[in-house]
Design a protein around this motif. Structure first.
Motif, PDB file in Angstrom:
ATOM      1  N   UNK A  71     -15.028  -2.458   0.874  1.00 22.20           N
ATOM      2  CA  UNK A  71     -15.336  -1.029   0.745  1.00 22.20           C
ATOM      3  C   UNK A  71     -14.588  -0.553  -0.498  1.00 22.20           C
ATOM      4  N   UNK A  72     -15.323  -0.148  -1.538  1.00 23.01           N
ATOM      5  CA  UNK A  72     -14.723   0.255  -2.806  1.00 23.01           C
ATOM      6  C   UNK A  72     -14.634   1.769  -2.882  1.00 23.01           C
ATOM      7  N   UNK A  73     -13.472   2.244  -3.300  1.00 25.83           N
ATOM      8  CA  UNK A  73     -13.268   3.682  -3.447  1.00 25.83           C
ATOM      9  C   UNK A  73     -12.625   3.982  -4.796  1.00 25.83           C
ATOM     10  N   UNK A  74     -13.241   4.886  -5.554  1.00 23.06           N
ATOM     11  CA  UNK A  74     -12.542   5.438  -6.704  1.00 23.06           C
ATOM     12  C   UNK A  74     -11.588   6.495  -6.140  1.00 23.06           C
ATOM     13  N   UNK A  75     -10.688   6.979  -6.922  1.00 23.39           N
ATOM     14  CA  UNK A  75      -9.650   7.882  -6.401  1.00 23.39           C
ATOM     15  C   UNK A  75     -10.239   9.158  -5.794  1.00 23.39           C
ATOM     16  N   UNK A  76     -11.175   9.801  -6.485  1.00 25.01           N
ATOM     17  CA  UNK A  76     -11.741  11.045  -5.945  1.00 25.01           C
ATOM     18  C   UNK A  76     -12.473  10.790  -4.626  1.00 25.01           C
ATOM     19  N   UNK A 136      -9.180   0.036  -3.861  1.00 21.98           N
ATOM     20  CA  UNK A 136      -8.954   1.343  -4.476  1.00 21.98           C
ATOM     21  C   UNK A 136      -8.949   1.129  -5.983  1.00 21.98           C
ATOM     22  N   UNK A 137      -9.936   1.740  -6.634  1.00 20.09           N
ATOM     23  CA  UNK A 137     -10.119   1.532  -8.076  1.00 20.09           C
ATOM     24  C   UNK A 137      -9.700   2.785  -8.838  1.00 20.09           C
ATOM     25  N   UNK A 138      -8.752   2.602  -9.723  1.00 17.38           N
ATOM     26  CA  UNK A 138      -8.234   3.698 -10.533  1.00 17.38           C
ATOM     27  C   UNK A 138      -9.038   3.832 -11.819  1.00 17.38           C
ATOM     28  N   UNK A 139      -8.833   4.948 -12.499  1.00 17.07           N
ATOM     29  CA  UNK A 139      -9.411   5.180 -13.820  1.00 17.07           C
ATOM     30  C   UNK A 139      -8.368   4.749 -14.837  1.00 17.07           C
ATOM     31  N   UNK A 140      -8.749   3.871 -15.755  1.00 19.66           N
ATOM     32  CA  UNK A 140      -7.770   3.334 -16.703  1.00 19.66           C
ATOM     33  C   UNK A 140      -7.174   4.403 -17.622  1.00 19.66           C
ATOM     34  N   UNK A 166      -6.950  -5.338   7.947  1.00 19.94           N
ATOM     35  CA  UNK A 166      -7.473  -4.780   6.700  1.00 19.94           C
ATOM     36  C   UNK A 166      -6.544  -5.098   5.536  1.00 19.94           C
ATOM     37  N   UNK A 167      -7.118  -5.585   4.453  1.00 21.34           N
ATOM     38  CA  UNK A 167      -6.365  -5.777   3.215  1.00 21.34           C
ATOM     39  C   UNK A 167      -6.713  -4.632   2.270  1.00 21.34           C
ATOM     40  N   UNK A 168      -5.705  -4.131   1.567  1.00 21.03           N
ATOM     41  CA  UNK A 168      -5.937  -3.093   0.575  1.00 21.03           C
ATOM     42  C   UNK A 168      -5.607  -3.677  -0.790  1.00 21.03           C
ATOM     43  N   UNK A 169      -6.575  -3.618  -1.688  1.00 21.52           N
ATOM     44  CA  UNK A 169      -6.382  -4.086  -3.056  1.00 21.52           C
ATOM     45  C   UNK A 169      -6.436  -2.885  -3.994  1.00 21.52           C
ATOM     46  N   UNK A 170      -5.654  -2.958  -5.056  1.00 24.08           N
ATOM     47  CA  UNK A 170      -5.598  -1.909  -6.061  1.00 24.08           C
ATOM     48  C   UNK A 170      -6.118  -2.479  -7.361  1.00 24.08           C
ATOM     49  N   UNK A 171      -6.934  -1.719  -8.037  1.00 22.41           N
ATOM     50  CA  UNK A 171      -7.481  -2.170  -9.309  1.00 22.41           C
ATOM     51  C   UNK A 171      -7.326  -1.069 -10.348  1.00 22.41           C
ATOM     52  N   UNK A 172      -6.873  -1.446 -11.525  1.00 26.56           N
ATOM     53  CA  UNK A 172      -6.652  -0.471 -12.590  1.00 26.56           C
ATOM     54  C   UNK A 172      -7.967   0.063 -13.165  1.00 26.56           C
TER      55      UNK A 172
END
Length: 196
Positions: A13-18, A47-51, A86-92
């Protein structure tokens, strides 16, 4: 169910910050994670951040010392407690996400498209559905400490109800789940949380 199915076992399940803040605020994230944990052995929240923005959910000074239901960090903590698998991954950024997906996909079978479609069809997206309680006994059990997709069927095979599970002695619980998971479950079931 999920945004990306990387293998028959792995769903992301991919989520951008907003979207993370919005879906957490409105309770959608819980429902989405419930669905992927119900059908996949390796559920992942990405959780995918905005670079172009800071690589953090909030300023350090805004993180409370205790869990508060209005704080995103607290909500994610509660989510990981409830969904222990559940695993939580962070992506820049999306490029890093691509690399993460490649690593997660490495040496895994292709997803079964027909099965994914069947799962999506069976969950339904009708938000006006009057079925208030879609939790199965497996979902309830898997929310308990020490219980996972790997051992939940052992409990269901040996216990006729939650009351029956609670009546089991320590050795019986250890026999079902092993010492490590059994201890987590037994202590959770037999701790009096109302004593000071």
């Amino acid at each position: 169910v999920g945004d990306y199915i990387l293998s028959p076992q792995v769903c992301v399940e991919r989520k951008c910050i907003s979207d993370l803040f919005s879906s957490t605020l409105h309770g959608r994230l819980y429902d989405q994670i419930l669905q992927i944990t119900r059908y996949y052995q390796v559920p992942i929240l990405l959780i995918e951040f905005d670079e172009k923005k800071p690589f953090s959910l909030q300023n350090m000074k805004d993180i409370p010392h205790t869990i508060t239901l209005s704080n995103i960090i607290s909500k994610l903590s509660i989510l990981t407690i409830h969904f222990s698998g559940l695993s939580i991954l962070w992506s820049r950024c999306p490029q890093v996400t691509t690399k993460l997906f490649r690593a997660l996909k490495n040496n895994r079978a292709q997803p079964n498209v027909d099965m994914a479609i069947t799962i999506s069809d069976s969950t339904g997206d009708d938000e006006n559905d009057d079925n208030d309680d879609q939790h199965t006994p497996k979902d309830v059990l898997r929310s308990l400490p020490g219980v996972s997709y790997r051992n939940v069927d052992k409990i269901l095979a040996k216990c006729t109800s939650l009351k029956d599970l609670c009546s089991k002695n320590k050795e019986q619980v250890y026999d079902m789940l092993g010492v490590k998971d059994g201890k987590l479950l037994y202590e959770f079931l037999h701790t009096n949380y109302f004593n000071d």
